[in-house]
Write a protein that holds these residues in place. Structure first.
Motif, PDB file in Angstrom:
ATOM      1  N   GLU A   2       0.830  -1.205   0.000  1.00 22.61           N
ATOM      2  CA  GLU A   2       0.000   0.000   0.000  1.00 22.61           C
ATOM      3  C   GLU A   2       0.868   1.261   0.000  1.00 22.61           C
ATOM      4  N   LYS A   3       1.910   1.271   0.819  1.00 21.91           N
ATOM      5  CA  LYS A   3       2.832   2.411   0.860  1.00 21.91           C
ATOM      6  C   LYS A   3       3.544   2.580  -0.486  1.00 21.91           C
ATOM      7  N   LEU A   4       3.867   1.456  -1.109  1.00 21.19           N
ATOM      8  CA  LEU A   4       4.567   1.499  -2.389  1.00 21.19           C
ATOM      9  C   LEU A   4       3.684   2.105  -3.473  1.00 21.19           C
ATOM     10  N   VAL A   5       2.417   1.714  -3.507  1.00 21.53           N
ATOM     11  CA  VAL A   5       1.480   2.300  -4.471  1.00 21.53           C
ATOM     12  C   VAL A   5       1.440   3.819  -4.313  1.00 21.53           C
ATOM     13  N   GLU A   6       1.352   4.266  -3.082  1.00 19.23           N
ATOM     14  CA  GLU A   6       1.295   5.714  -2.834  1.00 19.23           C
ATOM     15  C   GLU A   6       2.589   6.396  -3.263  1.00 19.23           C
ATOM     16  N   TRP A   7       3.722   5.749  -3.061  1.00 25.68           N
ATOM     17  CA  TRP A   7       5.008   6.327  -3.463  1.00 25.68           C
ATOM     18  C   TRP A   7       5.073   6.522  -4.968  1.00 25.68           C
ATOM     19  N   TYR A   8       4.646   5.513  -5.718  1.00 24.49           N
ATOM     20  CA  TYR A   8       4.611   5.660  -7.179  1.00 24.49           C
ATOM     21  C   TYR A   8       3.732   6.842  -7.579  1.00 24.49           C
ATOM     22  N   LEU A   9       2.541   6.904  -6.995  1.00 21.10           N
ATOM     23  CA  LEU A   9       1.592   7.951  -7.376  1.00 21.10           C
ATOM     24  C   LEU A   9       2.118   9.336  -7.016  1.00 21.10           C
ATOM     25  N   GLN A  10       2.754   9.454  -5.865  1.00 24.81           N
ATOM     26  CA  GLN A  10       3.317  10.741  -5.454  1.00 24.81           C
ATOM     27  C   GLN A  10       4.434  11.201  -6.388  1.00 24.81           C
TER      28      GLN A  10
END
Length: 304
Positions: free
Chosen positions: A29-37
């Motif tokens: 979940e944190k990784l998905v957010e990192w990509y999007l950011q």
């Protein structure tokens, strides 16, 4: 079906694992957010970088569904995951993947024929596979290097572009002349080409490639997003040169080194992998990733 896939950067996502070796959904979940950011345009959720050949079907489906839900309404998500040899088994895998609701299911080109088999065999197997999977599922292709690299020919690209059912081609040929040929074949069709190779990326974007989908999106996502958006800029050539040299890190201990880079980014990701031994990330390798991370921070400030 109409192609709504945006151009830009599509990371080949990593799969975080716990210390015990299970899929780590909290870290994912944190990784998905990192990509999007970092400005990505879409996510390739289950691919070789995801260690899909070492994931069970349940895990492949679970990861794809999780990423699709977390990214919903923000960016499209695609996934592959058919790793079997037999067509009937591949059809079952792809059908299960389609049930996750991902925006496209991606076919692995080397699964459709053996290394020494002809394009005629490849196309025959593709047609048989298409008969066995739901007709309303958007599809794409990935020239996955493992277990062998099957680069699509002009003839197979032309047939697939005309079929109207394919929307995404992750190109790994690393040859600008072959990329140019493919771009001619797909012009005016639903099929878009996303280059995985940094050294040919800028030229391919200027020739009409839709974007980037490769390993280095796990190290320098913001810079690749910038290049895909600003490839006609006067500073794009300089950035392309720098990114090409940085991309040599791919030859180190990937994807262990990419997970180590995520640790430097502050993500709660273990370096545990199923395809490589994380213990092989030597202190020297770690220093090299640390150096790349510092270089990337400086480059990000230059391309805000």
């Amino acid at each position: 079906m109409k192609n709504t896939f945006p151009g830009g950067e599509w990371p080949t996502m990593l799969t975080p694992f716990t210390k015990e070796g299970a899929v780590d959904y909290k870290a994912l979940e944190k990784l998905v957010e990192w990509y999007l950011q970092n400005g990505v345009s879409g996510l390739f959720a289950v691919c070789q970088s995801s260690e899909m050949f070492q994931l069970s079907l349940e895990e492949r489906v679970g990861v794809a569904e999780f990423v699709r839900k977390k990214a919903a309404g923000r960016v499209p998500v695609i996934a592959s995951g058919h790793i079997s040899d037999a067509i009937e088994d591949q059809a079952a895998e792809l059908t299960e993947m389609s049930k996750t609701g991902v925006d496209a299911v991606i076919l692995i080109t080397n699964r459709l024929a053996k290394e020494k088999e002809s394009d005629e065999v490849w196309l025959s197997n593709l047609k048989e596979l298409l008969r066995r999977i739901p007709e309303d599922v958007p599809l794409g292709f990935y020239e996955c290097p493992y277990p062998y690299k099957r680069v699509m020919s002009k003839e197979t690209v032309s047939w697939c572009a005309k079929a109207g059912r394919f929307f995404f081609l992750k190109d790994t040929c690393c040859d600008i002349d072959r990329i140019r040929e493919k771009l001619e074949m797909i012009k005016g069709t639903n099929l878009k080409l996303y280059n995985a190779n940094t050294s040919t990326l800028l030229e391919s974007l200027r020739l009409g490639a839709a974007g980037y989908s490769g390993v280095m999106a796990n190290f320098q996502p913001k810079l690749y997003a910038w290049l895909c958006e600003n490839y006609r800029s006067e500073t794009a050539d300089k950035l392309s040169d720098e990114l090409s040299i940085c991309s040599l890190i791919e030859r180190q201990l990937y994807p262990v080194n990419a997970k180590y880079n995520l640790l430097l980014e502050g993500l709660p990701v273990e370096t545990v992998c199923r395809v490589k031994n994380s213990a092989d990330l030597t202190p020297t390798f770690q220093k090299e990733v640390q150096m790349l991370h510092r270089i990337t921070e400086r480059m990000n400030k230059e391309h805000r």
